[in-house]
Write an enzyme that holds these catalytic residues in place. Structure first.
Site, PDB file in Angstrom:
ATOM      1  CD  GLU A  21      13.669   5.044  16.035  1.00 20.34           C
ATOM      2  OE1 GLU A  21      15.055   4.954  15.775  1.00 20.34           O
ATOM      3  OE2 GLU A  21      12.891   4.798  15.271  1.00 20.34           O
ATOM      4  CG  ASN A  52      21.471   7.790   8.777  1.00 17.95           C
ATOM      5  OD1 ASN A  52      21.172   8.787   8.211  1.00 17.95           O
ATOM      6  ND2 ASN A  52      21.849   6.834   8.106  1.00 17.95           N
ATOM      7  CE1 TYR A  53      17.517   4.197  13.665  1.00 19.57           C
ATOM      8  CE2 TYR A  53      19.753   4.012  13.745  1.00 19.57           C
ATOM      9  CZ  TYR A  53      18.506   3.482  13.527  1.00 19.57           C
ATOM     10  OH  TYR A  53      18.633   2.315  12.797  1.00 19.57           O
ATOM     11  CE  LYS A  54      18.256  14.747  10.655  1.00 23.45           C
ATOM     12  NZ  LYS A  54      17.424  14.272   9.412  1.00 23.45           N
TER      13      LYS A  54
END
Ligand code: FDA
Length: 515
Positions: free
Chosen positions: A358, A458-460
């Site tokens: 992601e 939060n979406y590393k």
């Protein structure tokens, strides 16, 4: 109380010594068997895999932890910190295991996992409109806990119900109530943390700097957060959700172009999102790209229809696109699950696990129609068979909170946040799919925020840069990714880290380094 020395006497890792150290501290043998899972334990693999939500990091070649510790008491957490520190094991903290880069359960150095799966109490106090929730609980367990007591309170956190509270609140937490109430961390009013010295701290004893940092400054960085006290928010007993699908032949590009100018200005009670993906076309054997316009109004359908007809007539929203339900059912609706029975929210394994990469962007200027066309066309490529981009409108409450109020800085002026997701099933093809998402990200560079190109922690995304695996990482090196996630708050995070964990005990590939 256990106080951990800051002077580790033996940095070379010794597994035997580590286990001996733990067994001395957790002296009850029946407890030990439920708390320490070594690689010889028949349950080791099932405990490890139970909270892996990215199959990309669950292959035979993925490095595995020497042991998994599933504490049942605070003293077990303190002992794990003490023993890993003194015997040279890196600690990876895991709550829900949704880290997109797997850093809560994978490391390139000898490591152990502290898995908070047994720390999942949810205590809801409707009178004072607060809840204490332990980090190992999922958002679903929190939502269910609230909804089983009241229909008129909710909590503004993420859409997916299996994400862990521990990791989610460590990075922000945006969901369908975000335009109305902001992030999950905007509603954290106290926390219980174990620091690198084994001290148990609450808001008052940790001080406002550290309390600021743990609300979004990254997990596995400042300590182990055991529990969070959150303020609940009012929700009406009935909300209305809708979905309107438009594909390329149905003017998806033009409608999305228009959406960009409207969505962030709509009343706060109305959240909208656009999911872009490849679908079958009406012409047999052909594919097209669909923009699925979804949303939720904190109110009834009779209020929603005229509102959309007035503000966004191009969408063509009709009553049959809408469903009235409770707020807690809307979580299941957005998660693509049947809205009854709601106790599926307690199922941590309700969603399939695949291999995923992601990336995220925040967009401040509307994209041109040609720009959107190029973006949509990339979804016709072969590698995009299981790709999706989730585009969430900002504005509303997000515009009202200062950038430095909390570590998460992406607030005023953001039109929308895009999460690009690509999935695959055969690990041998991983490179092809990862290349595709990298190309998509390069394409979006002209349209995304600039200097820095902002990204959501939060979406590393380890493509943005990483700390050195061993040894010191300079401020300059970490700034490459740190400024993208935290903008000017990065500097303050580094200062706080330097004060509370100067030896950098809590670390991972993208944890804040000390100076
Ligand atoms: P995990 O346990 O993997 O931890 C993530 C990070 O936090 C790791 O670095 C870990 O070490 C650290 N950590 C975990 N617990 C800790 C604790 N108690 N103390 C200190 N550090 C701790 N986000 C969002 O804002 N809105 C959304 O709607 C969604 N939806 C979504 C869906 C799906 C399917 C995925 C995979 C992810 C999301 N996310 C999201 C992103 C999600 O918020 C993010 O991945 C969280 O970090 C997940 O938290 P977990 O506890 O599950 O992860």
């Amino acid at each position: 109380m256990i106080i951990i020395s800051n002077n580790p006497k033996n940095k070379a890792h010794s597994y035997g010594d580590f286990l001996h150290c733990l067994s001395l501290r957790i002296s009850n043998s029946s407890t030990i068997s439920k708390v320490i899972y070594t690689q010889n334990n028949p349950s080791y693999s099932s405990v490890l895999n139970a909270s892996i939500h990215n199959a990309r990091f669950s292959t035979p070649t993925t490095p595995k932890p020497y042991a998994i510790i599933t504490p049942r008491k605070t003293s077990h957490v303190q002992s794990t910190i003490y023993c890993s520190k003194n015997h040279g094991f890196q600690l990876r903290i895991r709550s829900g295991g949704h880290d997109v880069e797997g850093v809560s359960y994978v490391a390139q150095v000898p490591f152990v996992i502290l898995d908070l799966v047994n720390f999942r109490d949810v205590k809801v106090d409707t009178k004072n409109e607060v809840a204490w929730v332990q980090s190992g609980a999922t958002t679903g367990e929190l939502y269910y806990g609230i909804a089983s007591k009241t229909q008129t309170l909710g909590f503004p956190a993420g859409i997916c119900h299996t994400i862990g509270i521990g990791g989610h609140l460590s990075g922000g937490g945006f969901g369908v109530l975000g335009r109305k109430y902001g992030l999950a961390v905007d509603h954290v009013i106290d926390a219980k943390l174990v620091d690198a010295n084994g001290r148990v701290l609450r808001r008052k004893s940790m001080g406002e700097d550290l309390f600021w940092a743990i609300r979004g400054g990254g997990g596995n960085t400042f300590g182990v957060v055991l529990a969070w006290k959150v303020k609940l928010v009012p929700v009406p007993p009935v909300v209305t959700v809708f979905t309107v699908n438009k594909n390329l032949e149905q003017n998806a590009t033009k409608i999305f172009h228009r959406w960009q100018y409207i969505a962030h200005k709509l009343p706060k009670d109305l959240f909208t999102t656009v999911w872009v993906m490849k679908v079958n076309s009406s012409q047999v054997g052909k594919k097209t790209v669909q923009a699925s316009f979804r949303g939720m109004l904190l109110g009834g359908v009779d209020e929603l229809i005229p509102l959309i007809q007035n503000e966004f007539p191009e969408l063509g929203l009709a009553k049959e696109n809408c469903t009235q339900m409770s707020w807690v059912q809307s979580i299941l609706y957005f998660g693509g699950l049947p809205i009854q029975p709601v106790d599926i929210l307690l199922n941590r394994h309700a969603l399939p696990v695949s291999s995923v990469k992601e990336k995220t962007d925040f967009v401040r200027e509307p994209m041109s129609e040609t720009g959107i066309e190029g973006f949509m066309n990339m979804f016709l490529e072969e590698e995009a068979d299981f790709a999706i981009t989730m585009i969430e409108a900002f504005g509303g409450r997000m515009d009202e909170i200062r950038e430095n109020e909390l570590p998460y800085p992406h607030r005023a002026g953001i039109l929308f946040e895009s999460t690009y997701i690509v999935q695959w099933t055969n690990e041998a093809d991983a490179g092809t799919y990862i290349n595709w998402i990298r190309r998509l990200y390069s394409y979006m560079a002209s349209y995304a925020s600039k200097s820095p190109r902002e990204a959501y922690y939060n979406y590393k995304d380890l493509d943005l840069g990483t700390n050195n695996i061993i040894g010191y990482t300079s401020y300059e090196q970490a700034s490459v990714w740190g400024l993208k996630y935290f903008k000017n708050n990065f500097k303050r995070l580094v200062q706080i880290k330097t004060k509370v964990d100067p030896m950098n005990f809590f670390r991972n590939e993208q944890s804040i380094p000390p100076l």
